[in-house]
Design a protein around this motif. Structure first.
Motif: not given
Length: 238
Positions: A159, A198, A200-201, A203-205, A207-208, A214, A217
């Motif tokens: 990532e 990856h 998605r991973r 984005r999750k990290a 955008n938290a 959230e 994005d």
């Protein structure tokens, strides 16, 4: 970080002169004198800037410039045009087609390099040092640290490399295949859907938010094309 230059020119003596001076200044150079091949190389080699002659084989420099600007993957690629045409109307046409700068032959290699550095400072600030920043995301490539709005973002190695590639080319759309080549390497077999995992991973990290919400994005999904790092409202709604 060495910037890669795509030189599109069909004058053999000028090719050697420009290549010599660019490599002496620390640039990597990819060369062609063919307009059709230039379009292919721009997509495959992912240069940081194109030096584009007006008069080349198969396609004119103006048409190459126009097509580069229309393609999502190269729409934001910096372009410096070279030409023997010195008329104001021709310079305006080149700039209106999408060139970022314009030089008339004959020219000094020192001036060309100065123009290239100026364009890269303006459009590719990531090439100027170990700090990459875009829309509140900051990466220290030396310390391997990422923050968003000052808050630390924890990323895995893949990532981190993905985000670094996006930060080095903000606004530019990359296909899954291009991301595989840039992040995993051309000699490694990885399925294209691995990129989606990856992304998605990442984005999750990224955008938290600090209290669980959230954040907007910044990674835009471009249907049938790929992904880009983009701060436009359309990107945040994607």
């Amino acid at each position: 970080m060495r910037a890669k230059i795509l030189l599109v020119e069909d004058d053999a003596s000028l090719i050697e002169l420009v290549t010599y001076n660019l490599e002496k200044e620390g640039f990597d150079v990819v060369r062609t004198g063919d307009g059709e091949e230039a379009l292919t190389l721009a997509e495959e080699e992912k240069p940081d800037l194109v030096i584009l002659d007006w008069m080349i084989a198969n396609l004119s420099g103006i048409e190459v410039c126009r097509r580069l600007r229309r393609a999502p993957a190269t729409a934001n690629l910096p372009i410096v045009m070279l030409t023997a045409r010195g008329d104001e109307a021709d310079r305006i046409r080149g700039l209106e087609t999408g060139a970022d700068d314009y030089m008339t032959k004959p020219f000094s290699p020192r001036e060309l390099i100065a123009r290239i550095r100026a364009v890269l400072r303006r459009l590719r600030p990531a090439l100027q040092g170990g700090q990459l920043e875009f829309a509140g995301i900051a990466m220290d490539t030396t310390a391997h640290r990422v923050t968003r709005d000052g808050r630390t973002v924890q990323l895995g190695p893949t990532e981190f490399r993905l985000l670094r590639h996006f930060l080095e080319h903000p606004g530019r759309v990359f296909s899954r295949e291009q991301l595989l080549d840039a992040v995993w390497g051309r000699d490694v077999y990885v399925e294209q859907r691995t990129v989606d995992v990856h992304i998605r991973r990442l984005r999750k990290a990224v955008n938290a938010g600090p209290t669980g919400e959230e954040l907007p994005d910044l990674i835009r999904t471009v249907r049938s094309a790929g992904y880009s790092l983009d701060a436009t409202p359309e990107a945040q709604a994607a």
